[in-house]
Write a protein that holds these residues in place. Structure first.
Motif, PDB file in Angstrom:
ATOM      1  N   THR B  32       0.857  -1.173   0.000  1.00  0.00           N
ATOM      2  CA  THR B  32       0.000   0.000   0.000  1.00  0.00           C
ATOM      3  C   THR B  32       0.897   1.228   0.000  1.00  0.00           C
ATOM      4  OG1 THR B  32      -1.980   0.925   1.039  1.00  0.00           O
ATOM      5  CG2 THR B  32      -0.211   0.228   2.511  1.00  0.00           C
ATOM      6  N   ILE B  33       0.321   2.353  -0.390  1.00  0.00           N
ATOM      7  CA  ILE B  33       1.161   3.550  -0.479  1.00  0.00           C
ATOM      8  C   ILE B  33       1.128   4.322   0.827  1.00  0.00           C
ATOM      9  CG2 ILE B  33       1.473   5.767  -1.617  1.00  0.00           C
ATOM     10  CD1 ILE B  33       0.567   4.565  -4.162  1.00  0.00           C
ATOM     11  N   ARG B  34       2.312   4.677   1.310  1.00  0.00           N
ATOM     12  CA  ARG B  34       2.389   5.501   2.516  1.00  0.00           C
ATOM     13  C   ARG B  34       3.701   6.253   2.481  1.00  0.00           C
ATOM     14  NH1 ARG B  34       2.434   1.888   7.056  1.00  0.00           N
ATOM     15  NH2 ARG B  34       4.627   2.377   7.352  1.00  0.00           N
ATOM     16  N   ASP B  35       3.657   7.537   2.803  1.00  0.00           N
ATOM     17  CA  ASP B  35       4.883   8.340   2.864  1.00  0.00           C
ATOM     18  C   ASP B  35       5.668   8.292   1.553  1.00  0.00           C
ATOM     19  OD1 ASP B  35       5.514   7.241   6.270  1.00  0.00           O
ATOM     20  OD2 ASP B  35       4.302   8.911   5.518  1.00  0.00           O
ATOM     21  N   VAL B  39       4.760   0.369   0.675  1.00  0.00           N
ATOM     22  CA  VAL B  39       5.196  -0.381   1.858  1.00  0.00           C
ATOM     23  C   VAL B  39       4.240  -1.533   2.104  1.00  0.00           C
ATOM     24  CG1 VAL B  39       6.171   1.709   2.883  1.00  0.00           C
ATOM     25  CG2 VAL B  39       3.854   1.024   3.475  1.00  0.00           C
ATOM     26  N   TYR B  40       4.683  -2.471   2.942  1.00  0.00           N
ATOM     27  CA  TYR B  40       3.807  -3.591   3.326  1.00  0.00           C
ATOM     28  C   TYR B  40       3.136  -3.229   4.634  1.00  0.00           C
ATOM     29  CZ  TYR B  40       6.497  -6.149  -0.188  1.00  0.00           C
ATOM     30  OH  TYR B  40       7.108  -6.545  -1.344  1.00  0.00           O
ATOM     31  N   ASP B  41       1.824  -3.309   4.628  1.00  0.00           N
ATOM     32  CA  ASP B  41       1.075  -2.910   5.827  1.00  0.00           C
ATOM     33  C   ASP B  41      -0.234  -3.706   5.862  1.00  0.00           C
ATOM     34  OD1 ASP B  41       0.743   0.421   7.280  1.00  0.00           O
ATOM     35  OD2 ASP B  41       0.403  -1.575   8.135  1.00  0.00           O
ATOM     36  N   ILE B  43      -3.804  -4.536   5.158  1.00  0.00           N
ATOM     37  CA  ILE B  43      -4.751  -4.126   4.112  1.00  0.00           C
ATOM     38  C   ILE B  43      -6.056  -4.849   4.322  1.00  0.00           C
ATOM     39  CG2 ILE B  43      -3.011  -3.561   2.364  1.00  0.00           C
ATOM     40  CD1 ILE B  43      -3.689  -6.310   1.061  1.00  0.00           C
ATOM     41  N   ASP B  48      -6.911  -0.968  -1.310  1.00  0.00           N
ATOM     42  CA  ASP B  48      -5.746  -0.522  -0.550  1.00  0.00           C
ATOM     43  C   ASP B  48      -4.462  -0.712  -1.341  1.00  0.00           C
ATOM     44  OD1 ASP B  48      -7.217  -1.911   2.442  1.00  0.00           O
ATOM     45  OD2 ASP B  48      -7.180   0.192   1.757  1.00  0.00           O
ATOM     46  N   PRO B  50      -1.609  -0.526  -4.330  1.00  0.00           N
ATOM     47  CA  PRO B  50      -1.093   0.645  -5.059  1.00  0.00           C
ATOM     48  C   PRO B  50      -1.485   0.609  -6.532  1.00  0.00           C
ATOM     49  CG  PRO B  50       0.682  -0.916  -4.683  1.00  0.00           C
ATOM     50  CD  PRO B  50      -0.523  -1.483  -3.999  1.00  0.00           C
TER      51      PRO B  50
END
Lengths: 280, 373, 155
Positions: B32-35, B39-41, B43, B48, B50
């Motif tokens: 998923t996209i973050r910052d 990244v792997y987070d 979901i 969720d 990308p």
């Protein structure tokens, strides 16, 4: 598998609770702790335990007592950092965490029928003491036994009373040397390698166990080789930073070997080339 | 391996899989996209993922770029790997409580939900297998890793895009996912359509695929799938001269190149943090003010720190030169002696995330080129 | 002591191993058999290096005096070792004290006598150098190791 081994196998990072039964000052900043650890398996000379002072940390400490005496686990500690200093201040009845024993020990069985040359430098005498006990327990199996021990000054000599009692045995040759001394010292003054050419052993039928600061071991081994002992008959105990003692944290790597698990005792020909590389 | 059991899924079918996994109690983790990074987070749904994003990676450079399509998995690899879940950065080992002169130790509690990893690349499958060998095989195993690894459901993805720093082909770790997965997807997107070829790699995977709407793959589908993989393989960002690299490095421990790279290396340790196979850790003891409650935590460590090799008042590896040499010779040479394989999977993260863009393939080449003959 | 007895003692001493009989005879002309009781000094810092010694049996401590710390022993020598090397080099003065720690028997060699014979016959000089150098180098190496204070262990 017994209960203790089962628990260790289940989580080798979990310490068991051990208690200090006795504490003895063995030299300036050197203390030997006798621990009571009912669930600790038998150890082999040359192995070590990881001792925890709760809230402070954990360090590897050599087992320095008789491996045949299951009741008394002796650990000789030199106070140099926060954890070892905390260990050396412990008193009878205090609690520590204990993990172990870990590592590959001295190959005493391989020494059968051979002359044995034991060379210790400084605190290196501690992990060698169990080997000496082991050799003395079955004295007839071995040829000549020589203990060559070097340390900084006469005041730094470890296990002095024991050394004197060993000296009184007629079947072992003990030479002690110091780096410097006051005039009242009538023994050798000089480095340990210098004792090697004069020691009594047959190089073609001898095995050597060496433990001490790395510089001392390197030059002692040079002297042993010069005296005619081959690389397959020399064993040394290495030391590196350790955090887990079970080969999983990566800290104690020395080239391809993990000192905690493949050592700390190594046959010289296995690490000979590694010792020659700086900052390995 | 492509076989007769390849089916074709729609994006909706993928959503079915995600929902089914959640319903079965898995902790669902995916990209998923973050910052500004993928990244792997945790979901929950395909929304969720990308969708429509790719990454542009070069030494010391990573940026997200919009794609012209809506591929879910149209990127290479992000800064992290699955290691952060299986071998987490911080792990409580035990807590101890003192009462009087007794002390009682309690091991840390186990993980409650099994993990389902969505979007695992071939290089990452190899990395997980490598960490399995390090942490789960031998006279002592890591029970935390073993617990976190138990019951994983892995949905792998065959890469449709080669990253600028990727070199899995020369490391023989990709781009095709070979084993270690429950389901492997190959995403084909473009010309107004979006399909995912799916093959099972285990009984659990077969059973899951049987429960979601799909159609059998046609020859066309299979050809398209193969094409995706061969295009990716042909577009590798770089290449590692992997043949004989162990002997090359172990025979050059005093090479001047180590000083050369040390002049550039900041010893920041980024490479070890992003590397999916680096496993070194350290322990930290803590105490409350009264000394009643104490604990030990394990945390990631890096051979690049000065402390790592601390012994008797100094560090064995006091200079950056010997520390860089340690990392690289461990990864590419002594790993073979210890674990029977290379420690590198060619994911390229160390190159992308190095602030000064040191390239491990280039360092190997520099030493190899300086050899006579 | 009879010359033959002295010749035998000199030729049998490890320091002179392999020395040709003729040269051995020359050396003997400068040699005598000596004995030191425990506590007796063989030589003292600052004194002329007139006679050096080859230990046959016993132990000799090399000392340097420090006003605050007294006599400090920095090395002990034993059977086979040569005590005193400064006789070879001007100003021919000892740079430390040497004391017998226990009853010590040695061969004492008149330095002036031997230096003259080496001047007269350079081959003899070279044979002597070949035997002195290894002791010198070994001592330098050991001293370096001692200097490193490997057992220090302070932080």
């Amino acid at each position: 598998m017994d209960a203790a081994s089962q628990q260790t196998a289940a989580d080798p990072m979990l310490p068991q609770i051990a208690r200090v039964r006795r504490r003895r000052r063995d030299g300036p900043q050197v203390v030997t702790l006798e621990l009571e650890a009912p669930r600790s398996p038998a150890f082999r000379p040359g192995q070590f335990n990881m001792l925890t002072v709760f809230g402070v940390g954990e360090v590897p400490i050599s087992l320095s007592g008789d491996a045949d005496d299951r009741d008394r686990l002796l650990h000789t500690v030199r106070a140099v950092g926060p954890v070892s200093q905390a260990l050396s201040r412990l008193d009878r009845g205090d609690v520590v965490g204990l993990r172990g024993p870990f590592g590959v020990g001295w190959p005493i069985e391989t020494a059968a029928g051979m002359d044995v040359v034991i060379v210790a430098g400084g605190l290196g005498l501690a992990p060698l003491r169990p080997a000496l006990y082991g050799l003395f327990a079955t004295r007839k199996r071995y040829g000549k036994i020589a203990l060559l021990y070097g340390t900084r000054s006469p005041g730094d000599i470890l296990f002095r009373r024991e050394l004197e009692s060993w000296r009184r045995r007629l079947d072992v040759d003990i030479e002690v040397t110091v780096d410097h001394a006051a005039t009242d010292w009538h023994g050798h003054v000089g480095v340990v390698p210098k004792l090697v050419p004069r020691a009594d052993f047959d190089p073609l039928h001898a095995i050597a166990f060496v433990c001490g600061p790395e510089v001392m071991m390197r030059f002692t081994i040079a002297a042993l080789r010069e005296a005619g002992i081959d690389d397959e008959s020399i064993y040394l105990s290495m030391e590196r930073n350790m955090k887990c003692a079970i080969g999983l944290c990566g800290h104690c790597q020395f080239g391809p070997v993990f000192v905690c698990r493949d050592g700390p005792v190594f046959r010289y020909n296995r690490v000979r080339d590694l010792l020659a590389v700086k900052e390995l | 391996m492509p076989d007769a059991d390849v089916v074709v899924l729609t994006p909706d079918a993928l959503q079915h899989i995600l929902s089914a996994l959640r319903a079965r109690g898995y902790a669902l983790v995916g990209p998923t996209i973050r910052d500004g990074a993928i990244v792997y987070d945790d979901i929950e749904a395909t929304s969720d993922l990308p969708c429509g994003w790719t990454d542009e990676q070069n030494p010391a450079s990573y940026r997200l770029v919009k794609r012209s399509d809506c591929a879910y998995f149209g990127y290479a690899v992000g800064p992290q790997s699955w290691k952060q879940f299986l071998h987490p950065p911080r792990q409580l080992l035990w807590q101890a409580t003192r009462s009087g002169d007794e002390v009682e130790i309690e091991a840390s509690p186990p993980v409650d939900k099994p993990f389902a990893f969505i979007g695992v690349r071939a290089c990452e499958l190899n990395a997980i297998a490598i960490q399995d060998r390090v942490l789960r095989v031998g006279s002592h195993i890591d029970p935390h890793y073993a617990k976190r690894r138990a019951g994983n459901f892995i949905v792998a993805v065959n890469c449709g895009t080669a990253g600028g720093t990727c070199f899995c082909v020369s490391m023989q770790t990709g781009p095709a996912a070979r084993d270690g997965f429950d389901i492997a997807l190959t995403e084909i997107v473009g010309h107004g359509e979006h399909r995912l070829l799916a093959e099972a790699g285990s009984e659990a995977g077969r059973e899951m695929l049987a429960q979601v709407p799909s159609r059998a793959a046609t020859d066309d589908d299979l050809t398209a799938g193969d094409a995706v993989l061969s295009e990716t393989a042909a577009a590798m960002g770089r290449e590692m001269a992997a043949d004989g690299v162990r002997e090359l490095l172990l025979g050059n421990l005093d090479h001047p190149r180590w000083d050369d790279v040390a002049a550039r290396c900041l010893a920041c340790g980024n490479c070890t943090m992003v590397c999916p196979t680096c496993f070194c850790t350290s322990t930290e003891d803590a105490s409350d003010l009264a000394g009643v409650q104490t604990s030990r935590t394990r945390r990631w460590d890096s051979c690049f720190t000065l402390d790592f090799s601390y012994l008797h008042g100094g560090s064995v590896r006091s200079g950056t030169s010997s520390r860089y040499r340690q990392w690289m010779t461990h990864k590419l040479a002594t790993w073979h002696d210890q674990f029977g394989t290379s420690g590198c999977v060619g994911c390229g993260r160390c190159i992308t995330w190095c602030p000064v863009g040191i390239d491990i393939t280039e360092e190997v080449r520099a030493i190899a080129d300086s050899e006579p003959g | 002591m009879e010359i033959e007895g002295l010749q035998r003692i000199v030729s049998e001493h490890p320091f002179f191993a392999g020395l040709e009989e003729g040269f051995c005879g020359l050396v003997c002309g400068c040699a005598r058999n000596v004995r030191f009781e425990a506590g007796q000094y063989l030589l003292r810092e600052g004194e002329p290096a007139d006679e050096f010694y080859l230990i046959r049996h016993g132990r000799v401590a090399l000392e340097i005096n420090d006003p605050a710390r007294g006599n400090l022993t920095f090395m002990t020598l034993a059977e086979g070792d040569i005590v005193g090397l400064s006789w070879l080099i001007p100003p021919y003065r000892w740079t430390f004290d040497a004391k017998a720690v226990e009853l010590t028997r040695a061969i004492g060699i008149d330095a002036r006598c031997l230096r003259q014979k080496c001047e007269d016959d350079h081959h003899l000089g070279y044979e002597l150098m070949k035997r002195v150098m290894p002791s010198l180098l070994a001592r330098l190496h050991e001293t370096r190791l001692q200097m490193l204070d490997v057992y220090g262990g302070q932080g």
